[in-house]
Structure formats: structure tokens, C-alpha cells
Write a protein that holds these residues in place. Structure first.
Motif, mmCIF file in Angstrom:
data_model
loop_
_atom_site.group_PDB
_atom_site.id
_atom_site.type_symbol
_atom_site.label_atom_id
_atom_site.label_comp_id
_atom_site.label_asym_id
_atom_site.label_seq_id
_atom_site.Cartn_x
_atom_site.Cartn_y
_atom_site.Cartn_z
ATOM 1 N N GLY A 107 0.807 -1.209 0.000
ATOM 2 C CA GLY A 107 0.000 0.000 0.000
ATOM 3 C C GLY A 107 0.842 1.261 0.000
ATOM 4 N N ILE A 108 1.882 1.293 0.843
ATOM 5 C CA ILE A 108 2.760 2.462 0.892
ATOM 6 C C ILE A 108 3.475 2.636 -0.440
ATOM 7 N N ASP A 109 3.986 1.542 -0.996
ATOM 8 C CA ASP A 109 4.667 1.625 -2.299
ATOM 9 C C ASP A 109 3.718 2.102 -3.392
ATOM 10 N N SER A 110 2.481 1.652 -3.338
ATOM 11 C CA SER A 110 1.482 2.081 -4.320
ATOM 12 C C SER A 110 1.232 3.588 -4.224
ATOM 13 N N ILE A 111 1.104 4.086 -3.015
ATOM 14 C CA ILE A 111 0.898 5.520 -2.821
ATOM 15 C C ILE A 111 2.085 6.304 -3.357
ATOM 16 N N ILE A 112 3.286 5.879 -3.010
ATOM 17 C CA ILE A 112 4.496 6.562 -3.471
ATOM 18 C C ILE A 112 4.556 6.562 -4.993
ATOM 19 N N ASN A 113 4.291 5.422 -5.603
ATOM 20 C CA ASN A 113 4.338 5.337 -7.071
ATOM 21 C C ASN A 113 3.322 6.267 -7.724
ATOM 22 N N LYS A 114 2.130 6.335 -7.161
ATOM 23 C CA LYS A 114 1.106 7.223 -7.710
ATOM 24 C C LYS A 114 1.526 8.683 -7.599
ATOM 25 N N LEU A 115 2.106 9.045 -6.466
ATOM 26 C CA LEU A 115 2.548 10.427 -6.281
ATOM 27 C C LEU A 115 3.709 10.764 -7.205
ATOM 28 N N GLN A 116 4.643 9.831 -7.370
ATOM 29 C CA GLN A 116 5.793 10.070 -8.247
ATOM 30 C C GLN A 116 5.380 10.195 -9.709
ATOM 31 N N ALA A 117 4.294 9.547 -10.074
ATOM 32 C CA ALA A 117 3.847 9.571 -11.468
ATOM 33 C C ALA A 117 3.109 10.857 -11.822
ATOM 34 N N SER A 118 2.787 11.654 -10.837
ATOM 35 C CA SER A 118 2.017 12.871 -11.077
ATOM 36 C C SER A 118 2.883 14.096 -10.808
ATOM 37 N N SER A 119 2.869 15.021 -11.742
ATOM 38 C CA SER A 119 3.679 16.229 -11.583
ATOM 39 C C SER A 119 2.939 17.325 -10.819
ATOM 40 N N THR A 120 1.639 17.180 -10.661
ATOM 41 C CA THR A 120 0.864 18.179 -9.933
ATOM 42 C C THR A 120 0.191 17.540 -8.732
ATOM 43 N N GLN A 121 -0.179 18.368 -7.781
ATOM 44 C CA GLN A 121 -0.828 17.868 -6.569
ATOM 45 C C GLN A 121 -2.339 17.847 -6.713
ATOM 46 N N ALA A 122 -2.773 17.389 -7.847
ATOM 47 C CA ALA A 122 -4.204 17.281 -8.104
ATOM 48 C C ALA A 122 -4.412 16.190 -9.141
ATOM 49 N N GLY A 123 -5.642 15.843 -9.356
ATOM 50 C CA GLY A 123 -5.952 14.871 -10.385
ATOM 51 C C GLY A 123 -6.147 13.472 -9.860
ATOM 52 N N LYS A 124 -6.351 12.580 -10.787
ATOM 53 C CA LYS A 124 -6.707 11.197 -10.484
ATOM 54 C C LYS A 124 -5.648 10.468 -9.654
ATOM 55 N N ALA A 125 -4.371 10.646 -9.989
ATOM 56 C CA ALA A 125 -3.311 9.952 -9.250
ATOM 57 C C ALA A 125 -3.316 10.352 -7.774
ATOM 58 N N TRP A 126 -3.480 11.630 -7.511
ATOM 59 C CA TRP A 126 -3.513 12.101 -6.125
ATOM 60 C C TRP A 126 -4.766 11.619 -5.409
ATOM 61 N N GLU A 127 -5.877 11.597 -6.097
ATOM 62 C CA GLU A 127 -7.115 11.094 -5.493
ATOM 63 C C GLU A 127 -6.983 9.619 -5.144
ATOM 64 N N GLU A 128 -6.367 8.845 -6.038
ATOM 65 C CA GLU A 128 -6.158 7.418 -5.778
ATOM 66 C C GLU A 128 -5.186 7.204 -4.623
#
Length: 98
Positions: free
Chosen positions: A28-49
Motif C-alpha cells: 500500500g505504501i509503495d502504491s501511494i508513493i508510485n502514484k505520487l511520483q507519477a504525477s507532476s501536480t498535486q491534483a488529479g486522479k493519481a492524487w485522489e487514488e
């Protein structure tokens, strides 16, 4: 809080759990980190996930909040658990707004 700071806090959380031989939340922690690293902004689908994943891990029975530091002297445990609670609360406050 900026993305890099959130990732740093998540990595610290994971390291503390590893010190306690708790590896249950790595995926779960790795998934969160990966989602955050994949997004250049602090908004959008990746941040929501990422936020939804964190809230699910932190808010469930037998979740993040059920792990505490049990090693060291009483004073060391108290200090370590205060740090752990502060990290979890900071992350909760960050992700509950998303």
C-alpha cells in the motif's frame, strides 16, 4: 505539503514499521508513493487514488494505527511513538483534503 515531503514521510513510516518487523503495509505504501511520483501536480486522479489508498490503510481495523514501536526503553518507545503518531496524523490531514 509538497509531493517530495509526503513521499519522505511515507518512506519514514515504512522504515519505522520495518523496525517493528511489520511488512503488511509495504504494498500500500509503495502504491501511494508510485502514484505520487507519477504525477507532476498535486491534483488529479493519481492524487485522489493515493489519498483513497492512504485513507483505506489508515482508517480500517488492523490498519496503520494499530502498529506501535515496542523496542527500546520506555522513554525511547514514548518518543518513537510520538513521532510515529505525528507522521500518521500529518499524512492523514494531507490526504483527507484531497
Amino acid at each position: 505539503m509538497k509531493r517530495d515531503e509526503i513521499i519522505k514521510r511515507l518512506e519514514t513510516l515504512k522504515a519505522i514499521y520495518h523496525q517493528e518487523r511489520c511488512y503488511n503495509f509495504d504494498g500500500g505504501i509503495d502504491s501511494i508513493i508510485n502514484k505520487l511520483q507519477a504525477s507532476s501536480t498535486q491534483a488529479g486522479k493519481a492524487w485522489e487514488e493515493a489519498a483513497a489508498t492512504y485513507r483505506a490503510l489508515a482508517g480500517t481495523k488492523c490498519g496503520f494505527s494499530d502498529v506501535y514501536v515496542d523496542a527500546g526503553s520506555a522513554a525511547e518507545r514514548v518518543a518513537a511513538n510520538i513521532e510515529l503518531d505525528e507522521i500518521r496524523q500529518l499524512l492523514w490531514d494531507t490526504f483527507k483534503r484531497i
